[in-house]
Design an enzyme around this catalytic site. Structure first.
Site: not given
Length: 332
Positions: A158-160, A180, A235, A237, A266, A284
């Site tokens: 995605g963007r990241i 996906r 980085i 989840r 967490e 995090h």
């Protein structure tokens, strides 16, 4: 009544701790209602009647939405929103927004830093200097791993993921990915399965979102496919990783090292990961700079303002993009 005066009458519920800058803006614009945590048992009759928006770090489940019959918008602070029951929100015509884009570059920077720390063992090298070992024992041992010659796979383009890929290209490293579906316009090699990606690379970076479709997707099979020279960085989840399998893979040499910024429960980090000498662990902090968190806070509140002033969201999540503002918005 002016639009600003109208907004002052809109009750926005803020459960638990929240960003200070966002709170100041909410206080200056809306009627902020505080609650200790997002728990339906804590919702009062007054909240049931008045609350029309939520601004929150924490997850908002179906029961919490049902406890607030006039709820129109959940402004989630962060790009990930897997802790919000967006399916239930869509069914109840509740808009959900998040804060994409404004944290992309910061998280990508953190990803590269974590990758280098993991491979070159830089945190322990700094400790070696600070605790006097350099004086007493001499030079820090040579790092067993190197970034040179590595092939990197990104799980979640995605963007990241794309921002991380651009940085890796600058390091002269080949990049492949698994999503996906294939991302149009990208020249990186696409693998239709995560296992296929892991088999093709020796460095796997997970930027995948949480949720049922990615639950423990990085498991013993994927780690085995990555191989003994493999490095895993997460980085995205913590829920996307089988942490017991990861700890075992690190202990028995199935992979070489791991760098983790996120965890399944967490702030509880499994002892096996804490004790592993071949891990680099962060609490995090992917987007945790003053600059970026302020930008995230502004976007979170801007979504509230846009919705209640203009009846439109700025950054709706895909699952609620078709949610419509109520024709008769109540007290405003």
């Amino acid at each position: 009544m002016t639009k600003a005066e109208q907004l002052q009458t809109v009750a926005i519920l803020v459960p638990g701790d929240f960003n200070d800058h966002a709170i100041k803006r909410i206080d200056n614009t809306f009627n902020r209602v505080r609650i200790e945590r997002a728990d339906p048992a804590l919702v009062t009759d007054e909240m049931r009647g008045n609350v029309r928006g939520i601004a929150s770090f924490a997850g908002i489940n179906a029961a919490m939405m049902d406890a607030l019959p006039n709820l129109e918008l959940i402004a989630s602070f962060g790009v990930g929103y897997d802790s919000v029951d967006v399916g239930h929100a869509a069914a109840k015509n509740i808009m959900v927004t998040n804060t994409p884009d404004v944290l992309t570059e910061e998280v990508a920077d953190t990803t590269i830093g974590l990758l280098i720390n993991t491979i070159r063992d830089l945190p322990r090298a700094e400790t070696w200097l600070r605790d006097g070992s350099w004086l007493r024992k001499g030079n820090y041992p040579l790092s067993r791993l190197t970034l040179r010659g590595r092939k990197v796979g990104i799980f979640g383009m995605g963007r990241i993921g794309q921002a991380v890929a651009r940085r890796l290209e600058a390091f002269g490293l080949p990049v492949a990915y698994h999503n996906r579906r294939r991302v149009e316009g990208l020249s990186y090699q696409y693998h239709p399965t995560l296992k296929g990606l892991a088999e093709a690379v020796d460095t796997l970076i997970s930027v995948a979102p949480g949720g049922a479709s990615t639950e423990r997707a990085v498991n013993a099979e994927i780690l085995s496919a990555l191989g003994a020279n493999g490095v895993f960085v997460n980085i995205g989840r913590g829920s996307t990783v089988d942490e017991a399998a990861l700890a075992a893979a690190l202990a028995n040499g199935t992979i070489a090292a791991a760098g983790l910024d996120v965890f399944a429960d967490e702030p509880n980090v499994p002892k096996a990961l804490l004790d592993a000498p071949n891990t680099s662990l962060l609490p995090h902090v992917g987007s945790a700079s003053d600059h970026t968190r302020r930008a995230m806070a502004d976007l979170c509140v801007d979504n509230l303002v846009s919705w209640f002033a203009e009846r439109r969201p700025l950054t709706p999540v895909p699952e609620t993009v078709n949610v419509k503002a109520k024709a008769n918005p109540g007290k405003v």
